[in-house]
Design a protein around this motif. Sequence first.
Motif, short mmCIF file in Angstrom:
data_model
loop_
_atom_site.label_atom_id
_atom_site.label_comp_id
_atom_site.label_asym_id
_atom_site.label_seq_id
_atom_site.Cartn_x
_atom_site.Cartn_y
_atom_site.Cartn_z
N ASP A 5 -8.07 3.83 -7.29
CA ASP A 5 -6.73 3.31 -7.07
C ASP A 5 -6.72 2.39 -5.86
OD1 ASP A 5 -4.00 2.85 -6.82
OD2 ASP A 5 -3.61 4.83 -5.97
N PRO A 6 -6.54 1.07 -6.05
CA PRO A 6 -6.58 0.14 -4.91
C PRO A 6 -5.56 0.46 -3.83
CG PRO A 6 -6.61 -1.07 -6.98
CD PRO A 6 -6.36 0.37 -7.31
N LYS A 7 -4.37 0.91 -4.20
CA LYS A 7 -3.36 1.22 -3.19
C LYS A 7 -3.83 2.39 -2.32
CE LYS A 7 0.96 2.90 -3.96
NZ LYS A 7 2.43 2.90 -4.20
N SER A 8 -4.40 3.41 -2.94
CA SER A 8 -4.90 4.55 -2.17
C SER A 8 -6.04 4.13 -1.26
CB SER A 8 -5.40 5.66 -3.11
OG SER A 8 -4.33 6.19 -3.84
N ASP A 9 -6.92 3.26 -1.74
CA ASP A 9 -8.02 2.77 -0.92
C ASP A 9 -7.49 2.04 0.32
OD1 ASP A 9 -9.89 3.76 -2.70
OD2 ASP A 9 -10.32 1.82 -3.63
N LEU A 10 -6.57 1.11 0.11
CA LEU A 10 -6.02 0.35 1.22
C LEU A 10 -5.27 1.26 2.20
CD1 LEU A 10 -4.80 -2.75 -0.80
CD2 LEU A 10 -6.57 -2.75 0.98
N HIS A 11 -4.51 2.19 1.66
CA HIS A 11 -3.76 3.12 2.51
C HIS A 11 -4.73 3.97 3.34
CE1 HIS A 11 0.16 5.72 2.63
NE2 HIS A 11 -0.21 5.30 3.82
N HIS A 12 -5.81 4.40 2.71
CA HIS A 12 -6.83 5.20 3.42
C HIS A 12 -7.39 4.41 4.60
CE1 HIS A 12 -10.42 7.55 4.26
NE2 HIS A 12 -11.11 6.44 4.11
N TYR A 13 -7.82 3.17 4.35
CA TYR A 13 -8.43 2.38 5.42
C TYR A 13 -7.43 2.00 6.51
CZ TYR A 13 -12.85 2.47 3.08
OH TYR A 13 -14.02 2.90 2.52
N LEU A 14 -6.17 1.85 6.15
CA LEU A 14 -5.14 1.64 7.15
C LEU A 14 -5.04 2.88 8.04
CD1 LEU A 14 -2.86 -0.04 8.41
CD2 LEU A 14 -1.33 0.87 6.62
N GLY A 15 -5.08 4.05 7.44
CA GLY A 15 -5.05 5.30 8.20
C GLY A 15 -6.23 5.45 9.14
N VAL A 16 -7.42 5.07 8.67
CA VAL A 16 -8.61 5.13 9.53
C VAL A 16 -8.44 4.23 10.75
CG1 VAL A 16 -11.08 4.53 9.63
CG2 VAL A 16 -10.19 5.78 7.65
N ALA A 17 -7.94 3.03 10.53
CA ALA A 17 -7.74 2.09 11.64
C ALA A 17 -6.66 2.60 12.60
CB ALA A 17 -7.38 0.71 11.09
N ARG A 18 -5.59 3.17 12.05
CA ARG A 18 -4.54 3.72 12.91
C ARG A 18 -5.10 4.82 13.81
NH1 ARG A 18 -0.17 4.92 8.13
NH2 ARG A 18 0.97 2.93 8.12
#
Length: 196
Positions: A5-18
């Motif tokens: 799921d691209p949205k989940s992937d992007l959300h995950h990497y945003l969380g890692v950066a946060r």
Amino acid sequence: MTGPDPKSDLHHYLGVARDALLWKLEGLAEYDVRRPLTPTGTNLLGLVKHVSGCEIGYFGETFGRPFPDPPAWLRDDAEPNADMWATADEAREDVVGLYRRACEHADATITELALDAPGVVAHWPEERRRVTLHQILVHMVSETTRHAGHADVVRELVDGAVGVRRDLSNLPPGDRRWWSGYRDRLETAAREAGRG
């Protein structure tokens, strides 16, 4: 973690950066989280404050989901660069708390909207201001990761701590002596190249 799921992937990497960005404040004194360590004033708490504003704007106003009680430093008439540093009256806990609330607000937008949900970034040029949630997620992963990288360098200048997390430096192993020798080697190579 990540999946099809691209949205989940992007959300995950945003969380890692946060998480990486917030880790850079841990264990530091008030002075050290606020110290300007570059000629343009880059400082750790200011980076968190700035990214708070990005989360508020890009995941809020862009999609008609305004953040409740936005800070005064986000207004158009605010002092230039007011989002890049914290005044002595702005408590670290308040800046970090704002960031956490901004992320929660953004997470609700990300969860509730489809990737192709339309939005408008009013301050972008006319030809680019119509966006989708997908574009904004990519933009914010990039934005947050960029500033987490700035924070990594600033934190290293403060006390030598580096890495994505306290338990993951993502660097080759080496003690202070090894790193000093490594840096000297790079300095020598740079000087030699500069002469050639």
